[in-house]
Design a protein around this motif. Structure first.
Motif, PDB file in Angstrom:
ATOM      1  N   THR A 295      32.251  40.985  -9.944  1.00  0.00           N
ATOM      2  CA  THR A 295      31.590  40.417  -8.763  1.00  0.00           C
ATOM      3  C   THR A 295      32.492  39.411  -8.048  1.00  0.00           C
TER       4      THR A 295
ATOM      5  N   VAL B   3      26.495  40.867  -3.163  1.00  0.00           N
ATOM      6  CA  VAL B   3      27.345  40.509  -4.299  1.00  0.00           C
ATOM      7  C   VAL B   3      26.866  39.209  -4.941  1.00  0.00           C
ATOM      8  N   ILE B   4      26.344  38.280  -4.153  1.00  0.00           N
ATOM      9  CA  ILE B   4      25.865  37.007  -4.703  1.00  0.00           C
ATOM     10  C   ILE B   4      24.759  37.233  -5.744  1.00  0.00           C
TER      11      ILE B   4
ATOM     12  N   THR C   7      35.413  40.920   0.322  1.00  0.00           N
ATOM     13  CA  THR C   7      34.593  41.002   1.531  1.00  0.00           C
ATOM     14  C   THR C   7      35.224  40.290   2.714  1.00  0.00           C
TER      15      THR C   7
ATOM     16  N   MET D  40      26.270  38.613  -8.872  1.00  0.00           N
ATOM     17  CA  MET D  40      27.002  37.595  -9.622  1.00  0.00           C
ATOM     18  C   MET D  40      26.043  36.744 -10.452  1.00  0.00           C
TER      19      MET D  40
ATOM     20  N   LEU E 227      33.663  39.882  -4.326  1.00  0.00           N
ATOM     21  CA  LEU E 227      33.364  38.833  -3.353  1.00  0.00           C
ATOM     22  C   LEU E 227      34.607  38.479  -2.541  1.00  0.00           C
TER      23      LEU E 227
ATOM     24  N   PHE F  30      28.506  41.010   1.303  1.00  0.00           N
ATOM     25  CA  PHE F  30      28.584  39.647   0.773  1.00  0.00           C
ATOM     26  C   PHE F  30      27.252  39.194   0.180  1.00  0.00           C
ATOM     27  N   THR F  31      26.173  39.390   0.942  1.00  0.00           N
ATOM     28  CA  THR F  31      24.875  38.896   0.481  1.00  0.00           C
ATOM     29  C   THR F  31      24.358  39.665  -0.718  1.00  0.00           C
TER      30      THR F  31
ATOM     31  N   ALA G 103      32.249  35.786   4.263  1.00  0.00           N
ATOM     32  CA  ALA G 103      31.913  34.599   3.483  1.00  0.00           C
ATOM     33  C   ALA G 103      31.352  33.504   4.377  1.00  0.00           C
TER      34      ALA G 103
END
Length: 485
Positions: free
Chosen positions: A409, A369-370, A416, A373, A413, A366-367, A421
């Motif tokens: 992305t 993909v941010i 995940t 993005m 996201l 998750f961290t 999240a």
């Protein structure tokens, strides 16, 4: 908020790059291919061969991201990667959130890597998996890469190339030789997940995504790469292509040499494939050794990156000043502080493995993909706002690639899951008090004023062109490092 160009303080000349194209490519490959590749076929077995379709789709998204990182690195020179790109496009807070998120990804990911690495070490020692000794092995595994990094970037580059060769050769061997041992009945049902095809692809895609984490590492260390405008793009794209070929062929070969039922419960699928191909246990032990080498090589690269990102942010006043400290041109404080955190998280994982390790793994995805993005969004933003500076064919190609990367992305996201999240957003909120303190410290004289967006200083031209005036940016002002091919 970024200030105007006139109020921007002068920056010191950038350090001449010390990493050549081979080393930068090895950094990408070494950071992407860790211990996870050795377990991916088992994780995908529950979906069946349809997971190869998911792998192909994720590969397209990863390649689109690789091209985006290459374009961004050419346009915005200097170390920092996603942090640098988000800050340039969207301002200080976006830059900080990306830097913070990526930093959490890096050291938490190191904890996940070393736990998997320890499992392969215990094929030979501590076979009864005593938790105390497992923690000792994992701690040693985290700190050996620190020693390699502390010696200097010349040793780092050489070690990364050596580790990459040692890890890739056995994987390629299984991927190619395994094709001659494939049996159709081993594959099982095309979709064995019990769900519809799209759901199976989405589930398998989330797992496959984890395999590509690290494709951005060359851009994160861009300030230390020779001729970054060309070499970052080449290293990122070629590194991603090489990883994709190894992943897809390797997974296909394992699917065909180990039965689907056996693969679902396998803890070392490549070892099982080697044993199925050649009989006995020797082949599996050799693969276990390769997994150990792979894990160490991956940690060498990520240990460097875990210090490089906050180092670049600290020089802009976006991270505590201590992270800007360097020794022999390397961000030693960041490396040490991050490895201490990874060590603490590893101990926590071993004392509550089933919950913490799974959470750490999902949080890492998750961290990461941010920042991906925001990087894709930064490229789209620049293309749209500088539309008149490029031709329609060039614009259409670049905006399509960036659009695919951005859409990928969002899809990743969603894959995940809700739990990742939840904890991912919580991690963002933990960073806000630090951001407030940094902003308040700036008011009291800490750190330079925020520089103007680098893209605003560019001359009219192709989207990936950068003038000589800013080619010497910025993120690193260490003494000249010894060059290495």
């Amino acid at each position: 908020m970024n200030t105007t160009k006139e109020s921007r303080p002068p920056r010191k000349p950038a350090t001449p790059g010390s990493l050549g194209l081979p080393t930068a490519s090895a950094l990408v490959i070494g950071s992407v291919i860790g211990t996870g590749v050795f377990g991916i076929p088992a994780a995908l077995a529950m979906f069946g061969p349809i997971s190869l379709v998911a792998f192909a789709l994720v590969t397209v998204g990863a390649l689109a991201l690789a091209v985006v990182f290459g374009r961004l690195a050419a346009r915005i020179p200097g170390s920092g990667g996603p942090y640098l790109y988000a800050r340039d496009a969207f301002g200080d807070f976006a830059g900080f959130i990306n830097g913070w998120s990526y930093w959490v990804t890096a050291w938490a990911g190191n904890a996940a890597i070393v736990v998997a690495l320890t499992g392969y070490v215990e094929v030979f020692v501590n076979t009864d998996h005593n938790i105390g000794w497992s923690i000792v092995i994992a701690t040693i595994g985290l700190w050996i890469p620190v020693l390699i990094n502390v010696v200097g970037i010349r040793t780092l580059g050489a070690a990364q190339v050596i580790f990459t060769i040692l890890k890739v050769v056995p994987l390629v061997f299984i991927a190619l030789v395994g094709l001659f041992f494939i049996k159709a009945e081993n594959f099982g049902a095309f979709n064995s997940s019990g769900t519809d095809g799209w759901s199976a692809i989405a589930g398998a895609g989330a797992i496959a995504l984890f395999a590509y984490l690290g494709i951005e590492t060359a851009s994160v260390a861009a300030g230390r790469v020779r001729n970054p405008k060309k070499n970052i793009a080449r290293a990122t794209v070629w590194g991603t292509v090489i990883c994709a070929v190894i992943y897809i062929l390797g997974t296909f070969a394992v699917f065909g040499t180990v039965s689907n039922q056996a693969l679902r419960t396998s803890t070392a699928p490549f070892s099982d494939a080697a044993n199925a191909m050649f009989g006995g246990d020797l082949g599996g032990q050799i693969i276990a050794l390769a997994a150990i080498v792979s894990g160490l090589g991956c940690l060498v690269g990520w240990t460097f990156i875990v210090g490089e990102m906050p180092n670049a942010a600290a020089k802009d006043g976006m991270f505590p000043r201590a992270f800007a400290r360097e020794r022999r041109g390397l961000p030693i404080f960041g490396i040490l502080a991050s490895t201490i955190l990874a060590t603490l998280l590893t101990v926590l994982a071993y004392t509550n493995f089933s919950n913490v390790f799974t959470t750490v793994l999902l949080l890492t995805v998750f961290t990461s993909v941010i920042p991906y993005m925001f990087s894709a969004a930064a490229q789209v933003f620049w293309l749209v706002t500088h539309r008149r500076q490029t031709s329609w064919p060039h614009f259409a190609k670049d905006v399509t690639i960036a659009g695919v990367a951005l859409a990928f992305t969002f899809w990743a996201l969603a894959g995940t899951g809700a739990q990742a999240a939840y904890y991912g957003v919580f991690c963002f909120l933990l960073g806000i008090p630090l951001y407030i303190w940094l902003r308040a410290s700036k008011k009291n004289g800490y750190g330079a004023e925020s520089p103007a967006p680098l893209s605003s200083t560019l001359s009219v031209g192709a989207p990936d062109a950068a003038p000589d005036a800013i080619a010497s940016n910025t993120a690193t002002d260490a003494p000249e490092l010894e060059r290495i091919s």
